[in-house]
Design an enzyme around this catalytic site. Structure first.
Site, PDB file in Angstrom:
ATOM      1  N   SER A 163      17.651 -18.377 -24.356  1.00  9.55           N
ATOM      2  CA  SER A 163      16.353 -18.577 -23.710  1.00  9.55           C
ATOM      3  C   SER A 163      16.535 -18.472 -22.206  1.00  9.55           C
ATOM      4  CB  SER A 163      15.799 -19.961 -24.065  1.00  9.55           C
ATOM      5  OG  SER A 163      14.679 -20.283 -23.271  1.00  9.55           O
ATOM      6  N   TYR A 176      16.391 -29.212 -24.739  1.00 12.52           N
ATOM      7  CA  TYR A 176      16.274 -27.822 -25.175  1.00 12.52           C
ATOM      8  C   TYR A 176      16.925 -26.878 -24.170  1.00 12.52           C
ATOM      9  CZ  TYR A 176      14.156 -23.452 -26.760  1.00 12.52           C
ATOM     10  OH  TYR A 176      13.959 -22.166 -27.204  1.00 12.52           O
TER      11      TYR A 176
END
Length: 280
Positions: A163, A176
């Site tokens: 990501s 995250y």
């Protein structure tokens, strides 16, 4: 689906975890359309069975399996079933991952926190632990199991889903962001570890896509964009979100043994220019 590259994956067995989600369901359909035999794995059995049925209705090869990427023994059984149904794994897409509300703060900045809101000090350690396990161990464990097929034949490709959070952490989602940074680091470690074994390992780092996991952060209940959405788009040169189908060209390229034969250990941003913009 209009495929971005004319690459023939006929005969290749592609195992995809997290195939019940938007990104990996799109990837699974694309590989099936390109001739691959696709094993779609997800904890959501209904989603992957539906995906497999849709692919088969179009004449493609896809099998759906309910799988928990954090349970090695159960995943070993799935591996045995994939071997029986489709054959040994040629390409592994590690797409299982996600965030959890218990690992998310209510405010971007602590000094703006109001009474009753969840601050950094209120983060649930079990929620944080879940996010790390799902994103990191959920990449490591399937690789341990399915990459054995590749090691035995000195050939194969692993593609992890990282990501843009791995480069610069986003506010509100510390677990995250850190877990995806670990995924990127692990991608480079795997690339080095398997360099002499004929196995390449890369990752893509998608920018901002709209998914079921982040919809509440990006849109209000009435469907209007949140302040966070406005902030994201103002920092994105292309002034839009990324569509899941826009990942396919990079995925096909990185997984192709001819086109990307010397490419390993790369984490490729697909972010509509977000990382390139300084904000000025």
């Amino acid at each position: 689906m209009n495929l971005p590259l004319n690459i023939d994956y006929s005969g290749k067995v592609v195992v995809i975890t997290g195939a019940g989600g938007i990104i990996c369901a799109t990837i699974a359909k694309a590989f099936a359309q390109a001739g691959a035999k696709v094993a779609a794995l997800d904890l959501n059995e209904e989603a992957v069975k539906r995906l497999a049925s849709e692919c088969k209705s179009e004449g493609f090869i896809c099998e759906g399996y309910m799988a928990n990427v954090l349970e090695p023994e159960a995943l070993q059984e799935i591996h045995a079933q994939v071997l029986k149904d489709l054959g040994p794994c040629d390409i592994l897409i590690n797409g299982a991952g996600g965030n959890h509300p218990k690992a998310t703060t209510d405010n971007e900045y602590h000094h703006e926190a109001k009474s009753g809101q969840k601050t950094f000090f209120d983060l649930d350690i079990n929620g944080v632990d879940f996010v790390f396990k799902l994103n990191f161990q959920g990449t490591l464990i399937p690789t341990q199991i399915f990459a054995k097929d590749m090691a035995e034949r000195n050939s194969g490709s692993i593609l992890n889903i990282s990501s843009m959070n791995a480069y610069i952490p986003l506010t509100k989602i510390p677990a995250y962001s850190a877990a995806k940074a670990a995924t990127s680091n692990f991608t480079q470690w795997l690339a080095t570890h398997f360099a002499g074994s004929g196995i390449r390992c890369n990752a893509i780092a998608p920018g901002f896509l709209i998914s079921n996991q982040n919809r509440a952060l990006l849109f209000n209940e009435d469907g209007t964009p949140t302040a966070r959405s406005h902030k994201i788009l103002s920092q994105t040169p292309m002034e839009r979100f990324v569509d899941s189908e826009e990942l396919l060209g990079s995925v096909f390229f990185l997984c192709d043994d001819k086109a990307a034969s010397a490419i390993t250990g790369v984490i490729l941003p697909i972010d509509a220019g977000f990382a390139a913009y300084s904000g000025v």
